[in-house]
Design a protein around this motif. Sequence first.
Motif, mmCIF file in Angstrom:
data_model
loop_
_atom_site.group_PDB
_atom_site.id
_atom_site.type_symbol
_atom_site.label_atom_id
_atom_site.label_comp_id
_atom_site.label_asym_id
_atom_site.label_seq_id
_atom_site.Cartn_x
_atom_site.Cartn_y
_atom_site.Cartn_z
ATOM 1 N N ARG A 72 45.055 31.450 47.958
ATOM 2 C CA ARG A 72 46.257 32.041 48.531
ATOM 3 C C ARG A 72 46.229 31.991 50.041
ATOM 4 N N TYR A 84 47.081 30.893 29.399
ATOM 5 C CA TYR A 84 46.588 29.524 29.324
ATOM 6 C C TYR A 84 46.454 29.143 27.850
ATOM 7 N N PHE A 103 48.698 35.564 33.695
ATOM 8 C CA PHE A 103 48.769 34.179 33.242
ATOM 9 C C PHE A 103 48.518 34.101 31.736
ATOM 10 N N ASN A 136 48.549 39.556 39.235
ATOM 11 C CA ASN A 136 49.225 38.358 38.757
ATOM 12 C C ASN A 136 48.716 38.084 37.348
ATOM 13 N N LEU A 172 47.820 25.675 31.960
ATOM 14 C CA LEU A 172 48.682 26.827 32.171
ATOM 15 C C LEU A 172 49.932 26.740 31.302
ATOM 16 N N ALA A 187 42.712 39.476 45.140
ATOM 17 C CA ALA A 187 41.416 38.882 44.798
ATOM 18 C C ALA A 187 41.423 37.371 44.802
ATOM 19 N N GLY A 188 42.318 36.765 45.529
ATOM 20 C CA GLY A 188 42.360 35.314 45.500
ATOM 21 C C GLY A 188 42.724 34.829 44.119
ATOM 22 N N ASN A 189 42.139 33.745 43.682
ATOM 23 C CA ASN A 189 42.458 33.220 42.366
ATOM 24 C C ASN A 189 41.358 33.490 41.353
ATOM 25 N N LYS A 190 40.590 34.530 41.556
ATOM 26 C CA LYS A 190 39.514 34.846 40.632
ATOM 27 C C LYS A 190 40.104 35.470 39.380
ATOM 28 N N LEU A 191 40.253 34.652 38.335
ATOM 29 C CA LEU A 191 40.854 35.106 37.093
ATOM 30 C C LEU A 191 39.830 35.730 36.162
ATOM 31 N N GLY A 194 48.842 29.838 42.343
ATOM 32 C CA GLY A 194 47.932 30.782 41.697
ATOM 33 C C GLY A 194 47.359 30.224 40.421
ATOM 34 N N GLU A 195 47.495 28.926 40.199
ATOM 35 C CA GLU A 195 47.063 28.308 38.952
ATOM 36 C C GLU A 195 45.710 27.644 39.114
ATOM 37 N N LEU A 196 44.858 27.818 38.134
ATOM 38 C CA LEU A 196 43.595 27.099 38.099
ATOM 39 C C LEU A 196 43.794 25.807 37.309
ATOM 40 N N LYS A 251 53.143 31.945 34.021
ATOM 41 C CA LYS A 251 52.538 32.912 34.918
ATOM 42 C C LYS A 251 53.585 33.902 35.394
ATOM 43 N N LEU A 263 33.340 33.882 33.970
ATOM 44 C CA LEU A 263 33.241 33.302 35.302
ATOM 45 C C LEU A 263 31.798 33.419 35.785
ATOM 46 N N PHE A 268 35.659 26.928 40.825
ATOM 47 C CA PHE A 268 35.153 27.941 39.898
ATOM 48 C C PHE A 268 34.311 27.268 38.813
ATOM 49 N N TYR A 327 33.048 28.179 35.002
ATOM 50 C CA TYR A 327 33.166 29.079 33.857
ATOM 51 C C TYR A 327 32.268 28.564 32.732
ATOM 52 N N PHE A 365 54.178 36.508 38.735
ATOM 53 C CA PHE A 365 53.752 37.029 40.029
ATOM 54 C C PHE A 365 54.583 38.238 40.413
ATOM 55 N N SER A 382 41.481 25.271 42.601
ATOM 56 C CA SER A 382 42.807 25.781 42.938
ATOM 57 C C SER A 382 42.949 25.804 44.447
ATOM 58 N N THR A 419 44.564 38.416 37.548
ATOM 59 C CA THR A 419 43.864 38.496 38.817
ATOM 60 C C THR A 419 44.563 39.504 39.707
ATOM 61 N N PRO A 420 43.825 40.423 40.307
ATOM 62 C CA PRO A 420 44.446 41.315 41.275
ATOM 63 C C PRO A 420 45.040 40.508 42.417
ATOM 64 N N LYS A 421 46.162 40.946 42.927
ATOM 65 C CA LYS A 421 46.822 40.181 43.979
ATOM 66 C C LYS A 421 45.926 40.018 45.204
ATOM 67 N N TYR A 444 32.237 31.426 42.009
ATOM 68 C CA TYR A 444 33.308 30.657 42.619
ATOM 69 C C TYR A 444 33.102 30.525 44.126
#
Lengths: 118, 114
Positions: free
Chosen positions: A98, B36, B34, B32, B46, B98-102, A105-107, B49, A45, A33, A35, B51, A95, B94-96, A48
Amino acid sequence: DAGVIQSPRHEVTEMGQEVTLRCKPISGHNSLFWYRQTMMRGLELLIYFNNNVPIDDSGMPEDRFSAKMPNASFSTLKIQPSEPRDSAVYFCASSLARGQGTNTGELFFGEGSRLTVL
Amino acid sequence: AQSVSQHNHHVILSEAASLELGCNYSYGGTVNLFWYVQYPGQHLQLLLKYFSGDPLVKGIKGFEAEFIKSKFSFNLRKPSVQWSDTAEYFCAVTPKAAGNKLTFGGGTRVLVKP
């Protein structure tokens, strides 16, 4: 592990010049990613990648911005030509997407590249 | 698209005071969540978090957060802050699916006076 590595840490350039920021993600991570952080807009963002493929570049502000990920261990963000309003800290993060391996799920963020365009 | 709102831009408090930072998100599906933290001159790292499961989540350095689904909130708390907690705190969602796109909130700068 060395973590996410970004270079340069600081860049000062003049308007109109080309800027290239570099990122090496954590080995084994398959998502990367970019940012941008500014006082006015916070963390945005830009783009990515999953498995080296750009998935979402809707955050890239203009055609002056481009990003590439030629392999799993390297990515670049290029600004050409640069403008003063591009001044910001640019963070790269990686990261494990999934569905693959152990995923928290951590960046994981790099130290950032502080860009100043005069 | 989802969005994240952090109510306070700046918080100033004394050591040993309690801290609570608000975070609300807008998204209709499951997410999900988080928190930071960014210490001065450093990168984001982090704190904690969420989930699924227990909506009260404990993180590092004595921080905890509570997910209240009905309020779309994920507020961060610490009962007694230290000078070293001076930092900027970011809520992210992040929507569950949507991968890890925060998506990050605007951040809250916390200054703890010694």
